[in-house]
Enzyme design. Structure first.
Site, short mmCIF file in Angstrom:
data_model
loop_
_atom_site.label_atom_id
_atom_site.label_comp_id
_atom_site.label_asym_id
_atom_site.label_seq_id
_atom_site.Cartn_x
_atom_site.Cartn_y
_atom_site.Cartn_z
NE ARG A 81 -3.91 1.84 2.57
CZ ARG A 81 -3.97 2.67 3.62
NH1 ARG A 81 -3.11 2.54 4.63
NH2 ARG A 81 -4.88 3.61 3.68
CG HIS A 85 -1.43 5.25 -0.22
ND1 HIS A 85 -2.18 5.80 0.80
CD2 HIS A 85 -2.19 4.26 -0.75
CE1 HIS A 85 -3.35 5.17 0.88
NE2 HIS A 85 -3.37 4.23 -0.05
CG ASP A 86 6.14 7.05 -3.52
OD1 ASP A 86 6.08 8.29 -3.42
OD2 ASP A 86 7.12 6.46 -3.99
CB VAL A 89 1.20 11.50 -4.30
CG1 VAL A 89 1.34 12.95 -3.89
CG2 VAL A 89 0.12 10.84 -3.45
CG ASP A 93 8.12 11.36 -5.88
OD1 ASP A 93 7.43 10.72 -5.04
OD2 ASP A 93 7.88 12.55 -6.18
CD GLU A 107 3.23 12.86 -0.76
OE1 GLU A 107 3.11 11.62 -0.82
OE2 GLU A 107 3.86 13.52 -1.61
CG ASN A 113 -1.11 8.66 3.07
OD1 ASN A 113 -1.65 7.70 2.54
ND2 ASN A 113 -0.31 9.48 2.41
N PRO A 182 -7.50 6.94 -4.38
CG PRO A 182 -7.74 5.33 -6.05
CD PRO A 182 -6.70 6.03 -5.22
CG HIS A 212 -7.89 -4.24 -1.35
ND1 HIS A 212 -8.95 -3.40 -1.58
CD2 HIS A 212 -6.82 -3.43 -1.14
CE1 HIS A 212 -8.54 -2.14 -1.51
NE2 HIS A 212 -7.26 -2.13 -1.25
CB THR A 213 -5.71 -11.15 -2.14
OG1 THR A 213 -5.70 -12.49 -1.66
CG2 THR A 213 -4.31 -10.79 -2.55
CG ASP A 264 -8.99 -13.01 1.18
OD1 ASP A 264 -9.75 -13.77 1.78
OD2 ASP A 264 -8.15 -13.42 0.34
CG ASP A 272 -5.61 -16.37 -1.91
OD1 ASP A 272 -6.24 -15.28 -1.92
OD2 ASP A 272 -5.69 -17.16 -0.95
#
Length: 346
Positions: A81, A85-86, A89, A93, A107, A113, A182, A212-213, A264, A272
């Site tokens: 994640r 999230h890097d 933006v 970097d 940030e 965050n 998002p 998101h598994t 999950d 998976d």
């Protein structure tokens, strides 16, 4: 005499450029051709970037990750994640790693965050070990990308050949962090717009959502679905009933915002394709998960079904989409810097 001096100068220049190319192969002009907005077009990212300057880079990253993830399996999802999230933006970097300072508004305090982004200490530990082995060579942006790949592999997911050579930004953007990542209550249109802004399409959206598994989400991220989905004090009707009642016990109407639930629940630490099966059964945790199926966009609905049936297909596309995401506007060549400490500019 003049000719001799010129000849010697040319030899010296040739030697220096060859040495520089060996130490930092990315400086060999003409390598690659898909450098992002931040660098000159001739500086591309490529997997062998540290072949001479720090050949043990991946071994060092993996040894730290193995310990960190063995201690806390959830850390794999947190590092994945962090890279996401890097990149969303200012491009990939390492701007997300910067703490507040006289010149930087971090940030880390943005809405997506604050109190939820994790893994900074693991990145610090990797950086410290790499500074011992290869001082001022491996960028924090590349460490974040390597940690995301390593976390996927150590959780049972796919491996991929990772292009390297990113450099670190000297700035951060709190406003872009608030506006480009998002949110968990996104509609399908909102998701598609935010991904398109980064040059990512619907296939990338569904494949990357598959991360998101692994991992968990805080109650505050899915509370709306349980109690007030459409502003009418009613739950989200796409939620499967038993699952809905289970979530209510974890996430009360008031309070409990930091209580966590697995994204999950069937295999929360294993990378998976169960995530996609759960969406088909009305057991996707976040609104942004379930709308991949219920948002009435043919492509995303179809992909959820295909990935639920074929794990190999999902793994293959996830790897491709991670490479594509990792190539968003990197700083390359002489842009940016290689930070000694990932939390602050040099």
């Amino acid at each position: 005499m003049g000719f001799f001096k010129v000849a010697v100068s040319l030899v010296v220049i040739g030697f220096l450029s060859a040495t520089l190319s060996l130490a930092h192969p990315g400086f060999n002009f003409g390598w690659g051709g898909h450098g992002g907005n931040g660098g000159g077009g001739s500086f591309g990212l490529f997997p062998e970037f540290y072949q001479f300057s720090c050949p043990q880079v991946n071994d060092i990253v993996m040894s730290v990750l193995e310990r960190a993830i063995a201690r806390e399996p959830r850390m794999a999802a947190s590092l994945l994640r962090l890279h996401f999230h890097d990149c969303f933006v200012q491009g990939c970097d390492a701007s997300v790693l910067l703490d507040d300072s006289a010149t930087v508004v971090s940030e880390k305090n943005s809405l997506p965050n604050k109190n939820s982004l994790r893994g900074f200490e693991v990145i610090d530990e990797i950086k410290a070990k790499l500074e011992e082995a290869c001082p001022q060579t491996v960028s924090c942006a590349d460490i974040a990308a390597l940690a995301a790949r390593g976390s996927t592999v150590l959780s049972g997911g796919p491996n991929w050949e990772l292009p390297l050579g990113r450099r670190d930004s000297k700035t951060a953007s709190l406003s872009a962090s608030n506006n480009n990542i998002p949110p968990p209550n996104s509609t399908i249109q909102n998701l598609m717009t935010l991904f398109q802004r980064q040059g990512l399409n619907e296939v990338d959206l569904v494949a990357l959502s598959g991360s998101h598994t692994i991992g968990v989400a805080r109650c505050v991220s899915f509370k709306q679905r349980l109690y007030n989905q459409n502003g009418n004090n009613q739950p989200d009707e796409t939620l499967e009933r038993t699952y809905y009642y289970g979530l209510k016990s974890v996430c009360p109407r008031s309070g409990g915002d930091s209580n966590i639930s697995p994204l999950d629940f069937a295999s929360p630490a294993r990378f998976d394709n169960t995530y996609f099966k759960l969406i088909l059964w009305g057991k996707g945790l976040l609104n942004s998960d379930e709308v991949l199926l219920t948002g009435s966009v043919g492509t995303t609905m179809e992909l959820v079904k295909r990935y639920a049936e074929d794990e190999g297909l999902f793994f293959n596309q996830f790897a491709k989409s991670m490479i594509k995401m990792g190539n968003i506007s990197p700083l390359t060549g002489f842009s940016g810097e290689v930070r000694k400490n990932c939390r602050r500019v040099n």
